[in-house]
Design a protein around this motif. Structure first.
Motif, PDB file in Angstrom:
ATOM      1  N   GLY A  67      39.569   3.731  51.806  1.00  0.00           N
ATOM      2  CA  GLY A  67      38.801   3.166  50.407  1.00  0.00           C
ATOM      3  C   GLY A  67      38.171   1.827  50.563  1.00  0.00           C
ATOM      4  N   GLN A  68      38.328   1.074  49.472  1.00  0.00           N
ATOM      5  CA  GLN A  68      37.783  -0.152  49.405  1.00  0.00           C
ATOM      6  C   GLN A  68      38.639  -1.134  49.770  1.00  0.00           C
ATOM      7  OE1 GLN A  68      34.513  -0.393  48.451  1.00  0.00           O
ATOM      8  NE2 GLN A  68      34.687   2.002  48.700  1.00  0.00           N
ATOM      9  N   TRP A  69      39.595  -0.828  50.535  1.00  0.00           N
ATOM     10  CA  TRP A  69      40.623  -1.990  51.126  1.00  0.00           C
ATOM     11  C   TRP A  69      39.835  -2.753  52.248  1.00  0.00           C
ATOM     12  CZ3 TRP A  69      43.477  -2.020  55.929  1.00  0.00           C
ATOM     13  CH2 TRP A  69      44.541  -3.248  55.819  1.00  0.00           C
ATOM     14  N   ARG A  70      39.733  -3.916  52.153  1.00  0.00           N
ATOM     15  CA  ARG A  70      38.832  -4.608  53.143  1.00  0.00           C
ATOM     16  C   ARG A  70      39.583  -5.748  53.531  1.00  0.00           C
ATOM     17  NH1 ARG A  70      36.680  -0.318  52.864  1.00  0.00           N
ATOM     18  NH2 ARG A  70      34.625  -0.041  52.729  1.00  0.00           N
ATOM     19  N   HIS A  75      34.767  -2.991  58.616  1.00  0.00           N
ATOM     20  CA  HIS A  75      35.008  -2.042  57.885  1.00  0.00           C
ATOM     21  C   HIS A  75      33.575  -1.012  57.563  1.00  0.00           C
ATOM     22  CE1 HIS A  75      39.019  -3.557  57.259  1.00  0.00           C
ATOM     23  NE2 HIS A  75      38.602  -4.648  56.944  1.00  0.00           N
ATOM     24  N   ALA A  81      35.847   3.914  54.904  1.00  0.00           N
ATOM     25  CA  ALA A  81      36.165   4.112  53.661  1.00  0.00           C
ATOM     26  C   ALA A  81      36.700   5.307  53.296  1.00  0.00           C
ATOM     27  CB  ALA A  81      34.738   3.709  52.728  1.00  0.00           C
ATOM     28  N   ASP A  82      36.377   6.361  54.045  1.00  0.00           N
ATOM     29  CA  ASP A  82      37.106   7.458  54.057  1.00  0.00           C
ATOM     30  C   ASP A  82      38.534   7.674  54.273  1.00  0.00           C
ATOM     31  OD1 ASP A  82      34.775   8.599  53.650  1.00  0.00           O
ATOM     32  OD2 ASP A  82      34.167   9.382  55.719  1.00  0.00           O
ATOM     33  N   ASP A 133      33.370   6.864  58.752  1.00  0.00           N
ATOM     34  CA  ASP A 133      33.155   5.863  57.832  1.00  0.00           C
ATOM     35  C   ASP A 133      34.903   5.167  57.348  1.00  0.00           C
ATOM     36  OD1 ASP A 133      33.042   4.230  55.720  1.00  0.00           O
ATOM     37  OD2 ASP A 133      31.401   5.501  54.567  1.00  0.00           O
TER      38      ASP A 133
END
Length: 489
Positions: free
Chosen positions: A214-217, A185, A210-211, A208
């Protein structure tokens, strides 16, 4: 007997690889149905990653018969993104045969978040559906030449759990590193080839995750990366200079369908205007055996004898395209499939290596199928329109910005962008034609329906081995079973 080969990777891991890889073909010819059928039968099913954003948008505008897109979208890990795509494209009951599909903005370096979201989701959907209902590996195929969507497309495939990524039509030195970054990610970059660029120019594509998420990993696996090459020299370059692990190679000869590597050295044409391949184009298999990574042979190996010959020469197996393209599970329009199979039973469909057809400049195999742009009259009747743009060339404008041109667009427009008018001769809009071949032709002004184009390997006649007497078609599992059951190794 299901034949597999265990091979040591550069990481010293031992991995069992399928002996039969189904080639990644066209726009949605190698669709999720075909890949799922091949993988379920014991081969490696591979979806085509080309133009999947357009494919998903058009399937939804056709009303999503069977509800398959809706089912896969429901599994996408960010529901809000899936909902936005549904709101934008889904047409209940379908748009109607004579209505146009929505025209999407062509991809560019400065792509919008909406475009990136659609690429991510479309690749997720195709791989997710191909993996549904079985536990065997699935791959996705990309063309290096179509660079702009690489990063979001690969990320979408990773989210769906893709097992193999295959790439040809270029030199993918920076793809392994991009896969490594996206698998954790992390933001990734990829160099865009820009004609006329000078030192100091920013040529990087950026993405990216994250765009998008988000912060889901979630934990993602790193798929195997197979480069599709035509020579041991290119393979050695990739092994030495790629920014990550190259897990193996598919060696594709000039008899394979789709895009072919051009002949090495000065290009010469035969009396039919086809490029002549010589001794310099023969592959040094001894070199590949010394590389220590698995390789598969492609182009005329789609028979039990072809697979046996490949295994005897040290290959892990073969990649087969044409036989799968013409089976009932293929994404090719049924009328085109039926035409080729019927003609094959009689005189045989002519397959020509056209050095001009593709705007990429790569030779492209074109089958002579009535009603397609292989017919000179059909080609001449089509207005020169470039509104999908996947094969456009990026070039540096005088002010340092990036422009885009395609040798299949209107000649005056191409020349105004600095292109050479001679480069437009014979160029065909492969993008629109391949979309039409997959059953999603654009309709213009309610009357003009985009014609398709059919590509095939030279060994088209060998498809007859999969047709039982009196049958008009065959299944992907028939191909896999025939290839694997007749092996003695």
């Amino acid at each position: 007997m299901n034949v597999h080969v265990a091979a040591a990777k550069a990481t010293d891991r031992v991995v069992t690889h399928p002996a039969v890889i189904q080639g990644g073909m066209g726009v949605a010819i190698s669709n999720w149905r075909l890949a799922r059928a091949v993988s379920s039968a014991g081969g490696l099913g591979v979806v085509s990653g080309t133009a999947l954003d357009q494919v998903l948008a058009r399937r939804l505008q056709d009303g999503d018969p069977g509800g398959h897109m809706l089912r896969a979208l429901d599994a996408f890990p960010v529901p809000a993104i899936a909902a936005r795509i549904l709101d934008r494209f889904l047409v209940e009951g379908g748009k109607g045969e004579r209505r146009s599909y929505a025209t999407l903005p062509m991809l560019s370096r400065e792509g919008t978040v909406d475009q990136q979201e659609l690429c991510v989701v479309a690749n997720f959907v195709e791989v997710w559906l191909a993996r549904e209902g079985h536990d065997r590996p699935v791959g996705i195929n990309y063309l290096e030449k179509i660079q702009i969507p690489h990063l979001p497309s690969i990320y979408g495939a990773l989210l769906a759990g893709v097992d193999y990524i295959l790439m040809g039509a270029g030199i993918p030195l920076k793809i392994p590193g991009a896969i490594d970054a996206l698998a954790v990610h992390a933001a990734a970059t990829y160099p865009l080839t820009i004609t006329g660029s000078v030192p100091g120019d920013d040529t990087l594509l950026r993405f990216d995750p994250a765009d998008i998420v988000g912060q889901w990993r979630p934990l993602l696996k790193r798929p195997a990366f197979l480069a599709i090459v035509g020579s041991s020299t290119l393979a050695l370059t990739l092994l030495r200079k790629a920014n990550g692990i190259v897990d193996g190679f598919v060696i594709e000869g000039p008899t394979a369908g789709g895009h072919n590597a051009p002949p090495r050295g000065k290009v010469q044409l035969n009396e039919d205007g086809e490029p002549i391949y010589g001794d310099r184009d023969k592959v040094d298999l001894a070199a590949f055996r010394e590389f220590g990574v698995p390789f598969w042979l492609a182009g005329g190996y789609g028979t039990p004898a072809g697979l046996r010959a490949a295994l005897t020469q040290g290959a892990a197996g073969v990649q087969v395209g044409t036989a799968f393209a013409l089976c009932d599970d293929s994404g090719m329009r049924p009328d085109y499939r039926a035409e080729v199979l019927a003609d094959m039973r009689m005189a045989g469909t002519r397959v020509r290596t056209d050095p001009l057809a593709s705007p990429t400049g790569f030779p492209f195999k074109v089958a002579d199928v009535p009603g397609t742009i292989a017919n000179p009259d059909v080609y001449a009747s089509r207005p020169r329109i470039c509104d999908l743009g996947y094969l456009r060339e990026a070039y540096r404008r005088d002010d340092g910005t990036t422009g885009y041109r395609c040798a299949a667009e209107p000649v005056s427009v191409y020349v105004a962008k600095g292109g050479n008018a001679a480069d437009t001769d014979g160029r065909k809009c492969i993008c629109n034609a391949l979309m039409a071949t997959a059953g999603h032709p654009q309709v213009r002004a309610g009357t003009h329906v985009e014609p398709g184009i059919v590509t095939s390997g030279d060994a088209l006649g060998e498809v007859a081995q999969f047709l039982a007497p009196g049958d008009d078609g065959y299944r992907a599992e028939d191909v896999v079973r025939l290839l694997l059951e007749r092996q003695t190794l």
